[in-house]
Design an enzyme around this catalytic site. Sequence first.
Site, mmCIF file in Angstrom:
data_model
loop_
_atom_site.group_PDB
_atom_site.id
_atom_site.type_symbol
_atom_site.label_atom_id
_atom_site.label_comp_id
_atom_site.label_asym_id
_atom_site.label_seq_id
_atom_site.Cartn_x
_atom_site.Cartn_y
_atom_site.Cartn_z
ATOM 1 N N ASP A 227 0.839 -1.049 0.067
ATOM 2 C CA ASP A 227 0.090 0.019 -0.149
ATOM 3 C C ASP A 227 0.947 1.076 -0.114
ATOM 4 O O ASP A 227 2.340 1.214 0.462
ATOM 5 C CB ASP A 227 -0.982 -0.046 1.172
ATOM 6 C CG ASP A 227 -2.172 0.891 0.998
ATOM 7 O OD1 ASP A 227 -2.175 1.741 -0.137
ATOM 8 O OD2 ASP A 227 -3.284 0.893 1.652
HETATM 9 C C1 BGC Z 1 -4.959 3.702 -0.164
HETATM 10 C C2 BGC Z 1 -4.840 2.357 -1.122
HETATM 11 C C3 BGC Z 1 -4.558 3.195 -2.590
HETATM 12 C C4 BGC Z 1 -3.331 3.908 -2.620
HETATM 13 C C5 BGC Z 1 -2.974 4.742 -3.640
HETATM 14 C C6 BGC Z 1 -3.470 4.517 -0.011
HETATM 15 O O1 BGC Z 1 -3.454 5.402 0.836
HETATM 16 O O2 BGC Z 1 -4.803 2.788 1.163
HETATM 17 O O3 BGC Z 1 -6.208 1.833 -1.309
HETATM 18 O O4 BGC Z 1 -4.805 2.386 -3.488
HETATM 19 O O5 BGC Z 1 -3.431 4.810 -1.633
HETATM 20 O O6 BGC Z 1 -4.016 5.839 -3.760
#
Ligand code: BGC
Length: 756
Positions: A227
């Site tokens: 993530d």
């Molecule tokens: C989120 C993800 C997301 C990623 C990119 C993160 O903060 O938890 O779900 O895909 O950011 O935006």
Amino acid sequence: MNIDKILKELTLEEKASLCSGSDFWHTEEIKRLDIPSIMVSDGPHGLRKMRDDTDNPNEAIKAVCFPCACALACSFDRKLLTTLGKALGEECQAEDVSVILGPGCNIKRSPLCGRNFEYFSEDPYLASQLATAHIKGVQSKGVGTSLKHFAMNNQETRRMSYSANVDERTFHEIYLSAFETPVKEAKPWTVMCSYNRINGEYSSQNKLLLTDILRNEWGYEGLVVSDWGAVDDRPLGIAAGLDLEMPTSNGKNDELIIEAVNNGSLSMKDLDKAVRNVLTLIQKAEDGYAPATKWDKEKQHELAGKIESECAVLLKNDDKILPLDKSAKIAFIGEFADKPRYQGGGSSHINSFKVTSALEAVKGMDNITYAQGFVTDRDETVDELLDEAVELAKNSDVAVIFAGLPESFESEGFDRKHMRMPDCQLKLIDEVAKVNKNVVIVLHNGSAVEMPFADKVNGILEMYLGGQNIGTAEKALLFGEANPSGKLAETFPEKLSHNPSYLNFPGNMDDVDYAEGIFVGYRYYDEKGIKPLFPFGHGLSYTTFEYSNLTVSENEIKDDKTLTVMVDVTNTGDRDGMEIVQLYVSDKESSVRRPVRELKGFEKLFLKAGETKKAVFHLDKRSFAYYEPDIHDWFVEYGEFIIEAGSSSRDIRLSTSVYVSSDTKLPVHFTLNTTCGEINSIPEGRAMFENILSKIDCDFGDTASDDLGASAKEMMEAMIRDMPLRTLVTFTNVPDITRAKMSEMVENLNEMLAEK
Ligand code: BGC
């Protein structure tokens, strides 16, 4: 791309660089070896691709916002999810995006999780089925998905540091099983690890999670991506199975990888494994590349509305207040009628190319009037707005109030503090209900809310966060052009304190104890006998359905066979409609604590008025098994299992049963600390125990003679039952019964059992 050859040609520095993004959304390119960069973008229910003319990762192109997962899940419709996935896949192709970052498959442990709108359900089977269908749809278009957030990301509070402390059974039975089927059946190109820790270890460097379970047990062959910002110790992550770090670490973690390989703490073999997975992903993206794909925004807008009309849940419909009479004098009240809340905040936020509100959808219907009623930018009653709405309601046949949670109440990044709707809306509903007895509430929210007004209104239509064309769906459902067919994918408890995670959410600083264990959602409410406001699986229709002929293909099966279950469903009303038939299974007598019932199958049937169709289900071992930590595997205990067909988890229409047996036996290993009761629980142990008793020359059954009284007798029996063998040795003065001899008997018993 010849990956083996490239792996030989890459320098250590180049390999390290491939293990993280080049920026926020792209993988690294290596021109020298013709390795292109690919782009990934959020998110599960629409495309959030960063615009070319900006450096701000949050500035996205205009796109279509479909209903969020909270709504989609209520469709209980695999085909619908695949259709949505295909539409997303086409958008990605047309916009040159190789991987879309979703779906999210985390379990809704608490209604307060700020990101529940992005997740499907409190039930792992339902979540896993829908995620599988979603992924299959996207990937059928040659575009990858990212199944996220693996795993245990069930809250936003301290999401980058908390430790989800969970026991092995709960981990597998509830939280992992939501991910398992999508991984095995849909094979997502990527899996995104979560921010949090699990039992102390960050997901991004959790070998048990990323390698032992994901790859070795489930056979996953795709790429694991972090993530955004989830990496703690990058070299450790590579060794544990985290291939790609996103976004870029600005070279800082690349240096650590190089250093670790040079000093021997990270093997080149492990690094190569990660690089190979990155290259394979790039290869897949190249192979799937279809830039000529057409993307018709208007058509997708229409599709978004159609999908939403099959997701909305009719929670209450007293006196058949819905569908509305098209010629009645109708008041639309509430800001959400004009400016609907249709999506959540954070990384899934779509820059919708257009939004259709309910007011817009009913344009031209002169019998409908509108009053704003409340504001959404603060929780404060504006007297003039309230008075105007009450006045309008007074002079109308029906008042439809478009209410729900404003964006400031729920979002990625933080959790809700309570389950209430804004006070100003509650007050408005109260006041309107005082002057008009025909009130319908249309809800816009990403997660369950308390409804103190539930008894004061006749109709409640739950739209959830229904995507940019929510208004069209609202009009169709309110006026009966569409027949509501969604069912709740989560329980709506009467109040927050009824929720099983209540005492442990959002935990104690960085420690979140999942103390409720497997009793999440309806599993808990059923076990505790708590009546929810609206149960899991509940949803009404404008027609009625009758269930008949529940049959099973066998009365007794082995757990390696599949049982076919069938039930007839008849549309007994005068309108066409869809019914979601739910199949629940429970173990009639289990030696471990198991839920009252668990969802193991569902089918959505379209039935014309008067029509009968058969719902067919196939139950396999997993439908009867629980996760047994003693064998670190799923286990079916021999016995009778109840099979129920229901219209909701609390509206079981028919039930039958089947005996299931298994060749798997749980290992039995006795020690001196084993109790007399446990020894007595199997015939071989009972024989040994009786042999000991004969030496002691004492009948324990009679020890508790009647004159001791009933409770003393029970106490005596319990004492003996729970007494370890070692204590039996010291409590008897028979010289022949020694610790050594008892030990020998126990070992003999163990050997005898092992040989069986
Ligand atoms: C989120 C993800 C997301 C990623 C990119 C993160 O903060 O938890 O779900 O895909 O950011 O935006």
